[in-house]
Write an enzyme that holds these catalytic residues in place. Structure first.
Site, PDB file in Angstrom:
ATOM      1  N   ASP A  67      -6.438   3.757  -5.556  1.00 18.26           N
ATOM      2  CA  ASP A  67      -7.073   3.712  -4.248  1.00 18.26           C
ATOM      3  C   ASP A  67      -7.815   5.039  -4.082  1.00 18.26           C
ATOM      4  OD1 ASP A  67      -6.936   1.777  -1.769  1.00 18.26           O
ATOM      5  OD2 ASP A  67      -6.799   3.785  -0.921  1.00 18.26           O
ATOM      6  N   LYS A 121       0.855  -1.185   0.000  1.00 21.29           N
ATOM      7  CA  LYS A 121       0.000   0.000   0.000  1.00 21.29           C
ATOM      8  C   LYS A 121       0.887   1.230   0.000  1.00 21.29           C
ATOM      9  CE  LYS A 121      -4.529   0.620   0.041  1.00 21.29           C
ATOM     10  NZ  LYS A 121      -5.465  -0.289  -0.657  1.00 21.29           N
TER      11      LYS A 121
END
Length: 416
Positions: free
Chosen positions: A145, A105
């Site tokens: 995202d 991430k």
């Protein structure tokens, strides 16, 4: 709302599941911490010639099963602990749906609305330059995202390919179709929310057709999930964004609300609705609640006011551990994020496979393959829940995921 550190929440979830597994303490420690975290400062020239510095991060959590995989978000509150937590959730999410990825991430601490398109491109390319040694289709594959999408992925791909003097569409996923993206990718996370809800209602012997639904968050996931749930016969009575919630007890026209949001930027501008706060939406008397905004949306205090019988997590980490405890005590069924919103990473995996093969699938094939993956994962979760007599579906998901990662780790051995 109580502030909860998301990385501490992740570690607590791992510990909760570890109580039902025979885990070596050293291996457990590996499952609670990322393998590495890149923290970098991006110095970028603005349109007026000034220089602005942005903090950016990339966390690589666990590569036992395959290359790291996970999104890149642009949000003012991005920090080191958030990306560490999100990369951990990604590792377990990939393992729950049994795709060969570890967790990754990343993000930049930025409000993208405050910058021009040309500034965002330079910021993105600066980040891609810093990421270059750490990413690649066999290393770490970023994806969109919060506040990023096809545009940003195309910029990252082009920067990487230019610097590496190569063609490597699989370096990122979530790209535009013409740049090597996959059919069905845009709808994938919302589709998995619908599939998870459908399977949960069937498993609980409840009827999704006619069920009332409230959706917190009306971005890509919430909007598409709401539309697909209505196609299953559910009645979406409330949706929300940062402006507040649009509510109609007789049911909203989800596509009409989406059109209003596209035009004005806010769901509360839709005509003929009652406006509520996000907190009021979360506590509506509905059959299904879908928190699809950001993490920590529901804490223990708010959980006591939630009326929904089933909660399907569209966002990553929308419930605090305290909220989980309250729901467990009240027998509220929570379908965890690591399954419910795994559609995005699953179709990202399909995109990566297609990129490597240079052979692309139809949207029908993508959707059929996604349905198979989510249904199989739900069946594995409920089997673990029943066979091990586990207290919650989240613990069941982590037991399944941790078992798979631990098995791969054991098979690889420890080196050096």
């Amino acid at each position: 709302m109580t502030e909860v550190n998301p990385f501490e929440s992740l570690q607590e979830q791992v510990d909760d599941a570890a109580a039902y597994l025979d885990v070596d303490p050293g291996q457990l420690a590996r499952l609670k911490h990322p393998e590495r975290v890149l923290e970098t400062n991006l110095a970028v020239e603005m349109d007026d010639g000034s220089i602005e510095v942005f903090q950016a991060y990339r966390s690589q959590f666990n590569g036992a099963v395959g290359p790291y995989k996970g999104g890149i978000r642009y949000h003012p509150h991005v920090d080191r602990d958030e990306v560490k937590a999100l990369s951990g959730w990604m590792a377990f999410k990939c393992a729950v749906v049994d795709i060969p990825y570890g967790g990754g991430k990343g993000g930049i601490a930025i409000d993208p609305d405050a910058y021009s398109t040309s500034e965002l491109e330079r910021i993105t390319r600066a980040f891609a330059t810093e990421l270059r040694p750490f990413v690649g289709e066999n290393k770490d594959i970023p994806a969109p995202d919060v506040n990023t999408g096809q545009r940003e992925m195309n910029w990252i791909k082009d920067t990487y390919e230019t610097l590496e003097n190569t063609t490597e569409p699989g370096v990122v996923t979530g790209k535009a179709i013409d740049s090597g993206g996959s059919a069905g990718r845009v709808e994938a996370t919302g589709r998995s929310v619908m599939l998870a809800a459908r399977e949960a209602f069937a498993y609980l012997d409840r009827d999704l057709d006619g069920a009332t639904v409230a959706v917190q968050g009306f971005g890509n996931v919430g909007r598409i999930g709401a539309r697909l749930l209505t196609e299953q016969g559910a009645t979406v009575v409330a949706v929300s964004d940062s402006s507040g919630a649009a509510y109609d007890p007789d049911g909203l026209d989800v596509e009409a609300v989406a059109a209003t949001k596209a035009e004005t930027g806010d769901v509360v501008d839709h005509e003929g609705i009652e406006t509520l706060t996000n907190e009021e939406l979360l506590t509506l008397d509905v059959d299904l609640l879908v928190p699809a905004a950001l993490e920590n949306a529901v804490d223990a205090e708010l959980a006591r006011e939630v009326s929904a019988a089933v909660v399907v997590e569209g966002a990553n980490g929308p419930l605090t551990p305290g909220a989980d405890d309250v729901f467990a005590e009240r027998d509220t069924v929570v379908v965890p994020d690591v399954l419910a919103n795994a559609g995005g990473v699953t179709v990202s995996y399909f995109e990566w496979v297609q990129n490597r093969q240079r052979f692309y699938w139809s949207e029908d094939r993508v959707n059929d393959e996604l349905e198979t993956v989510i249904v199989d994962a739900f069946d594995a979760l409920t089997t673990a829940y029943e066979d091990r007599d586990l207290p919650t579906y989240r613990i069941a998901a982590y037991v399944v995921a941790m078992g798979r990662i631990l098995q791969a780790t054991e098979q690889a051995g420890t080196w050096p």
